[in-house]
Scaffold this active site. Structure first.
Site, PDB file in Angstrom:
ATOM      1  N   GLY A 125       0.853  -1.187   0.000  1.00  0.00           N
ATOM      2  CA  GLY A 125       0.000   0.000   0.000  1.00  0.00           C
ATOM      3  C   GLY A 125       0.887   1.235   0.000  1.00  0.00           C
ATOM      4  N   ARG A 126       1.459   1.500   1.157  1.00  0.00           N
ATOM      5  CA  ARG A 126       2.288   2.695   1.335  1.00  0.00           C
ATOM      6  C   ARG A 126       3.396   2.816   0.294  1.00  0.00           C
ATOM      7  NH1 ARG A 126       2.995   5.076   6.385  1.00  0.00           N
ATOM      8  NH2 ARG A 126       2.258   3.144   7.332  1.00  0.00           N
ATOM      9  N   CYS A 140      -9.075  22.826  16.814  1.00  0.00           N
ATOM     10  CA  CYS A 140      -9.021  23.144  18.232  1.00  0.00           C
ATOM     11  C   CYS A 140      -8.536  21.944  19.043  1.00  0.00           C
ATOM     12  CB  CYS A 140     -10.377  23.619  18.690  1.00  0.00           C
ATOM     13  SG  CYS A 140     -10.898  25.033  17.710  1.00  0.00           S
ATOM     14  N   TYR A 175      -2.206   6.861   3.518  1.00  0.00           N
ATOM     15  CA  TYR A 175      -2.771   7.131   4.842  1.00  0.00           C
ATOM     16  C   TYR A 175      -2.883   8.640   5.088  1.00  0.00           C
ATOM     17  CZ  TYR A 175      -1.617   2.232   4.969  1.00  0.00           C
ATOM     18  OH  TYR A 175      -1.528   0.904   4.641  1.00  0.00           O
TER      19      TYR A 175
HETATM   20  C1  LIG Z   1      -2.568  -2.217   5.802  1.00  0.00           C
HETATM   21  C2  LIG Z   1      -2.368  -3.554   5.213  1.00  0.00           C
HETATM   22  C3  LIG Z   1      -1.509  -3.718   4.117  1.00  0.00           C
HETATM   23  C4  LIG Z   1      -0.698  -2.607   3.514  1.00  0.00           C
HETATM   24  O1  LIG Z   1       0.310  -2.167   4.343  1.00  0.00           O
HETATM   25  P1  LIG Z   1       1.376  -1.094   3.774  1.00  0.00           P
HETATM   26  O2  LIG Z   1       2.264  -0.861   4.918  1.00  0.00           O
HETATM   27  O3  LIG Z   1       0.601   0.117   3.392  1.00  0.00           O
HETATM   28  O4  LIG Z   1       2.064  -1.722   2.618  1.00  0.00           O
HETATM   29  C5  LIG Z   1      -1.404  -4.989   3.566  1.00  0.00           C
HETATM   30  N1  LIG Z   1      -2.100  -6.031   4.078  1.00  0.00           N
HETATM   31  C6  LIG Z   1      -2.931  -5.908   5.130  1.00  0.00           C
HETATM   32  C7  LIG Z   1      -3.661  -7.082   5.623  1.00  0.00           C
HETATM   33  C8  LIG Z   1      -3.091  -4.660   5.732  1.00  0.00           C
HETATM   34  O5  LIG Z   1      -3.910  -4.546   6.778  1.00  0.00           O
END
Ligand SMILES: *Cc1c(COP(=O)(O)O)cnc(C)c1O
Length: 418
Positions: free
Chosen positions: A275-276, A342, A371
């Site tokens: 993801g990241r 705030c 994120y």
């Molecule tokens: C959040 C998540 C990911 C992705 O993690 P990254 O650090 O953004 O690569 C992959 N698999 C599961 C099950 C997750 O919960």
């Protein structure tokens, strides 16, 4: 090559001056670089090209439909953690047979929705969930394909909120229980076991934890094969870190170099869930300086993006590079860069040395693609930011800025009650 770089002191997103996009859409504003996303996907594809694999992008990192559509076009799958993410993934054109569903708290409705759409597999996180999925599948006269999410008890050495593979974490099935649960899964009529899943955490900056976790999982894999279980998919999760400040996280090819030898002679398909590392450095958050303020021992830049737009600094104490959109040779100052919300926790940076900018000038919060928007909220009744995608010298709005009307869209004043 950097897709967010200065030309003559002016920050560009690919070939477009950031200031031009700001002038059109205002701030706070997220801008994403198409070229960066593509580069990151290619890096994964090339690193793992010698083994059969599916890249299931972790939707929660950034779930904008336009970005999901890029992944769909490239044939990526999705790692989802809710019915809402399944809805998005399908809407964007991601194939159901490349969707994997994790999460410790899948509701009946979510399970039913996923079963009806014949996703690739549920990554099951508890014994009760296994029975639940079996029951629901029976009702729908379907067979649910599952992997068990195994918790290998590995410390990924990351922030405690994003470490998910430790014994004390709520995620997955303790590895010592795995065989027992796999046997249960095998005995259930409406469950078909097809894989093993693990995901040990996020923003991981060294390959060691991956290696240890995978060794444990492979050990389990070998045992399961002996029990005549069919393990077609080895899902190793996501979690690869990115550079926010001075980290030097492994690249996908480093990950492949350390993991592929362990996978020699193992049958089945590898699933990766980044993801990241796909979107993190592909996005920036633009914000305007509203006021500058000096108190006895602090200088502040008060900006128009708050913790509702980007909660990472508040939630994890995360560091984000912050750069002027128009950079000039001028005095520098140490400031806290804070939002309008705030809460004293509403900051983007503390004690940051930066050019001495004036109200009306703009800042870019770097590495905000993951994120960032996906964790944003309407706290303080702030409409959520707009999002723009840049591709070469072109750009397009991919999410309109919310309006005040959007804020109250679902609210009801019950006349009978009041
Ligand atoms: C959040 C998540 C990911 C992705 O993690 P990254 O650090 O953004 O690569 C992959 N698999 C599961 C099950 C997750 O919960």
């Amino acid at each position: 090559m950097h897709f967010f770089a200065y030309k003559n002191g002016e920050l560009y997103a690919e070939d477009v001056p950031v200031i031009e996009i700001i002038k059109e859409f205002g701030t706070p504003l997220y801008i994403y670089s198409y070229g960066t996303i593509i580069r990151h996907i290619r890096a994964y594809e090339e690193a793992f090209c010698e083994v059969p694999h599916i890249i299931c992008y972790a939707v929660k990192a950034n779930s904008n439909l336009a970005l999901l559509n890029i992944f769909a076009q490239l044939g990526l799958g999705a790692d989802i953690v809710s019915g809402g993410e399944l809805f998005r993934a399908l809407k964007a054109g991601i194939k159901n047979y490349r969707i994997v569903f994790a999460g410790v708290g899948k509701s009946d409705e979510e399970i039913e929705y996923a079963l009806k759409n014949d996703i690739l597999m549920f990554n099951v996180e508890s014994e009760e969930e296994l029975y639940k999925i079996n029951d629901m599948a029976k009702k729908l006269k379907k067979k649910a394909q599952v992997a068990l999410r195994v918790n290998p008890d590995i410390d990924p050495k990351t922030h405690k909120y994003i470490a998910t593979g430790l014994k004390t974490s709520k995620f997955g099935i303790p590895i010592e229980k795995a065989i027992e649960y796999y046997k249960i899964a095998k005995s259930l009529d409406y469950i078909e076991v097809i894989g093993i899943h693990k995901h040990i955490g996020s923003q991981i900056t060294d390959t060691k934890a991956y290696e240890e976790a995978l060794s444990k999982i492979i050990n389990l894999y070998d045992k399961l094969i002996k029990f005549d279980l069919k393990i077609d998919y080895l899902d190793i999760g996501g979690g690869l870190g990115i550079t926010y400040k001075d980290e030097s996280p492994p690249l996908p090819k480093d990950l492949a170099n350390c993991l592929l030898p362990l996978l020699k002679n193992k049958k089945g398909k590898l699933i990766l869930e980044p993801g990241r590392s796909i979107v993190g450095n592909a996005g920036i958050l633009l914000t305007k300086i509203l006021y500058t303020k000096k108190t006895e021992n602090k200088n502040f830049f008060i900006v128009d993006a708050g913790m509702n737009d980007l909660i990472r600094p508040t939630l994890y104490g995360s560091y984000h590079e912050i750069q002027p959109v128009i950079s000039k040779d001028r005095d520098r100052i140490v400031v806290d860069i804070v939002g309008p919300i705030c809460e004293s926790g509403d900051f983007l940076a503390k004690d940051r040395e930066i050019e001495k900018l004036s109200p009306g000038e703009y800042l870019a919060v770097m590495s905000a693609g993951a994120y960032g928007f996906s964790m944003s909220s309407n706290y303080n009744s702030r409409p959520r930011a707009a999002e723009v995608l840049v591709k070469g010298d072109k750009y397009a709005l991919i999410r309109k800025r919310e309006t005040y009307k959007d804020l109250i869209r679902n609210e009801i004043i019950p006349e009978d009650l009041l």
